[in-house]
Scaffold this motif. Structure first.
Motif, PDB file in Angstrom:
ATOM      1  N   LYS A   1       9.294  44.890  10.878  1.00 53.80           N
ATOM      2  CA  LYS A   1       9.204  44.000   9.718  1.00 53.80           C
ATOM      3  C   LYS A   1       7.832  44.097   9.059  1.00 53.80           C
ATOM      4  N   LEU A   2       6.797  44.223   9.871  1.00 52.33           N
ATOM      5  CA  LEU A   2       5.434  44.309   9.353  1.00 52.33           C
ATOM      6  C   LEU A   2       5.044  45.727   8.947  1.00 52.33           C
TER       7      LEU A   2
ATOM      8  N   ALA B   1      -6.546  45.976   9.392  1.00 51.55           N
ATOM      9  CA  ALA B   1      -5.445  45.046   9.165  1.00 51.55           C
ATOM     10  C   ALA B   1      -4.383  45.164  10.252  1.00 51.55           C
ATOM     11  N   MET B   2      -4.142  46.372  10.729  1.00 52.34           N
ATOM     12  CA  MET B   2      -3.179  46.575  11.805  1.00 52.34           C
ATOM     13  C   MET B   2      -3.598  45.801  13.061  1.00 52.34           C
ATOM     14  N   ILE B   3      -4.878  45.861  13.379  1.00 49.88           N
ATOM     15  CA  ILE B   3      -5.400  45.139  14.547  1.00 49.88           C
ATOM     16  C   ILE B   3      -5.218  43.640  14.376  1.00 49.88           C
TER      17      ILE B   3
ATOM     18  N   LYS C   1      -1.397  38.673  16.283  1.00 51.94           N
ATOM     19  CA  LYS C   1      -0.458  37.571  16.092  1.00 51.94           C
ATOM     20  C   LYS C   1       0.889  37.806  16.771  1.00 51.94           C
ATOM     21  N   LEU C   2       1.040  38.961  17.448  1.00 51.36           N
ATOM     22  CA  LEU C   2       2.304  39.297  18.092  1.00 51.36           C
ATOM     23  C   LEU C   2       2.176  39.284  19.609  1.00 51.36           C
TER      24      LEU C   2
ATOM     25  N   VAL D   1       1.892  51.843  20.001  1.00 52.65           N
ATOM     26  CA  VAL D   1       0.789  51.990  19.050  1.00 52.65           C
ATOM     27  C   VAL D   1      -0.573  51.919  19.738  1.00 52.65           C
ATOM     28  N   ALA D   2      -0.583  51.915  21.054  1.00 51.26           N
ATOM     29  CA  ALA D   2      -1.841  51.762  21.793  1.00 51.26           C
ATOM     30  C   ALA D   2      -2.882  52.788  21.382  1.00 51.26           C
TER      31      ALA D   2
END
Length: 418
Positions: free
Chosen positions: A164-165, A178-180, A185-186, A200-201
């Protein structure tokens, strides 16, 4: 960069002098041509095999751009996808060697916003979470035991939140910073260290390289890896002077066919991306990646240039999975570039620690990885063998080409060191 530049003007090494059967090596070309290229299953195939730092065999088959009839060349440019991951991990290890970050550092030491990450229990946002059993460490990011995930796995509510993001969209609207912030928040899929999950690590590894070095990721990689190794064709986008060499990317279609997925004349890779992805953003050539891989086979050095100390490469290429388990025992992932028994995971690479369990010819301590477009490489320090395979077919799970190439290559090796 062409293979001629890789060899710095030397003649290609004679197969027999390096322990290979020339006749058996010729099977590789026939196999790739007949099974994959002529049949229309893959657009192209470039395979480079080296021993003791000298190329002993190369296949350059098919078309770089079938839609326009452009033949594949030695210096064609490919999307590397997850073959970016070992590069980002090597960059972080150079910072470890400088004492600027440690593998057992809590990730929250460098990303304070992640201090209170919890483990998913229920919900679709807002989330119900439980505390982690222990803090996430830098080593968890490099070995995929962090609890992070990939949206394309399509397994859980957390995967759905990633989709979704559009977290993994390199050519979208958000950058690495911004990805970080979005990941803060997840929830995590599991407590760090409890499982292996492709994720995505390694993008987070790239963020740490950027933050700890104090330079944008592309600049850090250029200074720490690409310039020293003379990897002149590797970067996060296709430069103007590379456009004529950029390969088309295809995806598998029913009936053993393929359809165009990314037109090289219209590709988003023609412009610098918003997100500098340490997990999958690089493009490059077979020769460039062979220089990188040969450096690793040589335990950190190439042509008198040292990127990592020998012991650091040994650490990178050791199995770091908890309890000495292999991927079949610890993985929760529905997708990865490795499915073999007898294979563990190191710092950005899969590692063979029980060769008989793999059911293919290989060596103890061999390490490797691949990319989503069916590309692959492996390093065999025991036999001093390095190999790079390039094509452009999504997804990598379509055909068992990587296992087949290992079998064909080692079936041609007549004189062994180990």
């Amino acid at each position: 960069m062409s293979l001629r530049r890789f060899m710095k003007g030397k003649k290609m090494g004679k197969a027999k002098q390096h322990g290979f059967s020339k006749d058996r090596l010729q099977r590789i070309d026939r196999f790739l041509q007949e099974k994959y290229v002529a049949s229309g299953r893959m657009p192209c195939a470039q395979f480079v095999l080296a021993r003791d730092g000298e190329v002993v065999h190369q296949s350059v088959l098919g078309q770089q751009d079938p839609e326009r009839g452009v033949k594949l060349a030695e210096d064609s440019v490919y999307r590397l996808y997850s073959m970016t991951k070992p590069v980002a991990c090597v960059a972080l290890l150079t910072l470890v060697e400088e004492g600027l970050i440690a593998l057992d550092d809590p990730v929250a030491k460098h990303i304070p916003e992640w201090a209170n990450l919890g483990v998913f229990a229920a919900g679709v946002g807002p989330w119900l979470t439980t505390p982690t059993a222990r803090p996430m460490q830098v080593v968890d990011l490099m070995r995929h035991t962090s609890g992070l995930t990939y949206g394309f796995q399509n397994r859980t509510n957390v995967d759905a939140a990633y989709r979704k993001l559009k977290l993994e969209n390199m050519h979208g609207e958000h950058d690495l910073e911004a990805m970080i912030q979005m990941l803060a928040k997840l929830p995590l899929e599991f407590s760090p260290g409890e499982a292996w999950n492709y994720s995505v690590a390694t993008d987070v590894v790239g963020y740490l390289v950027q933050k700890v070095s104090g330079k944008p990721l592309d600049q850090a990689l250029q200074e720490r890896i690409f310039d020293p190794l003379k990897m002149v064709d590797t970067g996060f986008h296709v430069r103007e002077d590379q456009r004529a060499r950029f390969a088309a990317c295809y995806e598998a279609a029913p009936g053993g066919k393929m359809k165009l997925q990314d037109d090289p004349t219209k590709s988003p890779y023609l412009a610098p991306p918003k997100l500098l992805s340490g997990g999958g953003g690089l493009v490059g050539t077979a020769a460039d990646y062979m220089r990188f891989a040969t450096m690793l086979t040589n335990r950190g050095e190439l042509d008198g240039v040292r990127i990592l100390a020998p012991k650091t490469v040994d650490l990178m290429a050791s199995n770091h999975l908890p309890g000495g388990q292999d991927l079949t025992e610890l993985s929760r992932s529905l997708f990865s570039e490795s499915t073999n028994a007898g294979v563990g995971f190191g710092l950005g690479v899969a590692v063979v620690f029980d060769p008989p369990q793999t059911l293919i010819p290989c060596s103890q301590g061999e390490f490797y990885w691949g990319g989503a477009a069916s590309t692959a490489f492996w390093c065999d320090p025991l036999e001093q063998v390095t190999a790079v395979f390039m094509t452009q077919l999504l997804p990598s799970s379509t055909y068992p080409i990587r296992r087949e190439l290992r079998t064909l290559a080692y079936s041609a090796l007549m004189e062994t060191y180990g």
